[in-house]
Design a protein around this motif. Structure first.
Motif, PDB file in Angstrom:
ATOM      1  N   SER A 128       0.843  -1.201   0.000  1.00 20.34           N
ATOM      2  CA  SER A 128       0.000   0.000   0.000  1.00 20.34           C
ATOM      3  C   SER A 128       0.873   1.244   0.000  1.00 20.34           C
ATOM      4  O   SER A 128       2.010   1.226   0.466  1.00 20.34           O
ATOM      5  N   ILE A 129       0.320   2.311  -0.532  1.00 26.37           N
ATOM      6  CA  ILE A 129       1.044   3.576  -0.600  1.00 26.37           C
ATOM      7  C   ILE A 129       0.773   4.349   0.680  1.00 26.37           C
ATOM      8  O   ILE A 129      -0.380   4.622   1.028  1.00 26.37           O
ATOM      9  N   ARG A 130       1.856   4.685   1.392  1.00 23.84           N
ATOM     10  CA  ARG A 130       1.733   5.336   2.704  1.00 23.84           C
ATOM     11  C   ARG A 130       1.582   6.849   2.597  1.00 23.84           C
ATOM     12  O   ARG A 130       0.730   7.432   3.221  1.00 23.84           O
ATOM     13  N   TYR A 131       2.484   7.523   1.879  1.00 22.65           N
ATOM     14  CA  TYR A 131       2.360   8.963   1.711  1.00 22.65           C
ATOM     15  C   TYR A 131       3.144   9.416   0.490  1.00 22.65           C
ATOM     16  O   TYR A 131       4.034   8.742   0.022  1.00 22.65           O
ATOM     17  N   ARG A 132       2.795  10.584  -0.013  1.00 18.96           N
ATOM     18  CA  ARG A 132       3.466  11.171  -1.174  1.00 18.96           C
ATOM     19  C   ARG A 132       4.278  12.374  -0.716  1.00 18.96           C
ATOM     20  O   ARG A 132       3.933  13.024   0.256  1.00 18.96           O
ATOM     21  N   PHE A 133       5.338  12.652  -1.463  1.00 21.59           N
ATOM     22  CA  PHE A 133       6.145  13.832  -1.162  1.00 21.59           C
ATOM     23  C   PHE A 133       6.755  14.373  -2.448  1.00 21.59           C
ATOM     24  O   PHE A 133       6.934  13.647  -3.422  1.00 21.59           O
ATOM     25  N   ASP A 134       7.038  15.671  -2.443  1.00 24.97           N
ATOM     26  CA  ASP A 134       7.643  16.327  -3.594  1.00 24.97           C
ATOM     27  C   ASP A 134       9.126  15.998  -3.654  1.00 24.97           C
ATOM     28  O   ASP A 134       9.795  15.903  -2.629  1.00 24.97           O
ATOM     29  N   VAL A 135       9.635  15.857  -4.862  1.00 24.07           N
ATOM     30  CA  VAL A 135      11.060  15.612  -5.076  1.00 24.07           C
ATOM     31  C   VAL A 135      11.660  16.913  -5.602  1.00 24.07           C
ATOM     32  O   VAL A 135      11.247  17.411  -6.646  1.00 24.07           O
ATOM     33  N   LYS A 136      12.613  17.453  -4.857  1.00 22.44           N
ATOM     34  CA  LYS A 136      13.215  18.741  -5.208  1.00 22.44           C
ATOM     35  C   LYS A 136      14.585  18.607  -5.843  1.00 22.44           C
ATOM     36  O   LYS A 136      15.083  19.541  -6.444  1.00 22.44           O
ATOM     37  N   CYS A 137      15.231  17.458  -5.660  1.00 20.25           N
ATOM     38  CA  CYS A 137      16.550  17.259  -6.259  1.00 20.25           C
ATOM     39  C   CYS A 137      16.734  15.774  -6.561  1.00 20.25           C
ATOM     40  O   CYS A 137      15.965  14.934  -6.117  1.00 20.25           O
ATOM     41  N   GLY A 138      17.757  15.502  -7.344  1.00 24.35           N
ATOM     42  CA  GLY A 138      18.081  14.124  -7.673  1.00 24.35           C
ATOM     43  C   GLY A 138      17.538  13.690  -9.018  1.00 24.35           C
ATOM     44  O   GLY A 138      16.586  14.261  -9.534  1.00 24.35           O
ATOM     45  N   VAL A 139      18.215  12.694  -9.579  1.00 22.85           N
ATOM     46  CA  VAL A 139      17.737  12.073 -10.816  1.00 22.85           C
ATOM     47  C   VAL A 139      17.128  10.729 -10.458  1.00 22.85           C
ATOM     48  O   VAL A 139      17.414  10.161  -9.415  1.00 22.85           O
ATOM     49  N   ARG A 140      16.301  10.233 -11.324  1.00 23.82           N
ATOM     50  CA  ARG A 140      15.524   9.022 -11.033  1.00 23.82           C
ATOM     51  C   ARG A 140      16.386   7.771 -10.968  1.00 23.82           C
ATOM     52  O   ARG A 140      17.110   7.457 -11.912  1.00 23.82           O
ATOM     53  N   GLN A 141      16.297   7.070  -9.853  1.00 24.24           N
ATOM     54  CA  GLN A 141      16.955   5.770  -9.732  1.00 24.24           C
ATOM     55  C   GLN A 141      16.225   4.820 -10.688  1.00 24.24           C
ATOM     56  O   GLN A 141      15.017   4.649 -10.585  1.00 24.24           O
ATOM     57  N   GLY A 142      16.925   4.257 -11.636  1.00 22.98           N
ATOM     58  CA  GLY A 142      16.299   3.362 -12.592  1.00 22.98           C
ATOM     59  C   GLY A 142      15.915   4.040 -13.895  1.00 22.98           C
ATOM     60  O   GLY A 142      15.454   3.385 -14.819  1.00 22.98           O
ATOM     61  N   GLY A 143      16.119   5.354 -13.988  1.00 20.29           N
ATOM     62  CA  GLY A 143      15.815   6.072 -15.218  1.00 20.29           C
ATOM     63  C   GLY A 143      16.866   5.806 -16.280  1.00 20.29           C
ATOM     64  O   GLY A 143      18.050   5.619 -15.974  1.00 20.29           O
TER      65      GLY A 143
END
Length: 163
Positions: A128-143
């Motif tokens: 289940s999805i617990r909570y969402r948050f904004d991503v302000k930095c970083g590149v996608r792991q797996g991108g």
């Protein structure tokens, strides 16, 4: 995703985020790589996150360099960087600036900005999805583009150390 099955599973350091993206997004990134890959090359002394290179290549280069300079009576100075959670520490505005300085087309940079603007992640636990948050930095792991973007981000450091 659990990094080490033998570690302390209660420690947050044992987990890393993985970006789950639709197949179409990965295909889109592959197309971007094909179109703009010439702007995403990095120094030959950078071994991480590149095809057909890795730790063994870096260790060989280090060992042979040390042997060469030691045999010629030179002092040897080494710098090592532990890039722990490296993808997550990329400052995106800095990355965009580096791409501009490399002469990357603004259309490509605008696409990247669009891909990384208003990006959100969610914590999934026990299905289940617990909570969402904004991503302000970083590149996608797996991108698809992430290894290339990270390499661009740290490329200046490698060039500076080479002087």
């Amino acid at each position: 995703m659990l990094k080490d099955k033998h570690g302390d599973i209660t420690s947050t350091d044992m987990y890393r985020p993985i970006t789950v993206t639709p197949v179409m997004s990965k295909l889109f990134e592959l197309v971007l790589l094909q179109l703009y890959g010439d702007f995403l090359t990095s120094d030959n002394l950078q071994f991480g996150f590149k095809k057909e290179t890795g730790c063994s290549h870096a260790l060989f280069t280090l060992t042979e360099s040390v042997k060469h300079f030691a045999n010629n009576g030179s002092k040897i100075h080494c710098a090592f960087l532990d890039a722990n959670k490296a993808f997550h520490k990329v400052l995106l505005n800095g990355l965009y600036l580096k791409l501009i300085q490399r002469g990357a087309p603004l259309s490509f940079i605008r696409i990247l900005i669009t891909l990384y603007t208003d990006l959100q992640c969610a914590v999934a636990w026990n299905g289940s999805i617990r909570y969402r948050f904004d991503v302000k930095c970083g590149v996608r792991q797996g991108g698809v583009l992430s290894p290339y973007l990270f390499s661009i981000y740290v490329d200046d450091l490698i060039k500076e150390l080479g002087h």
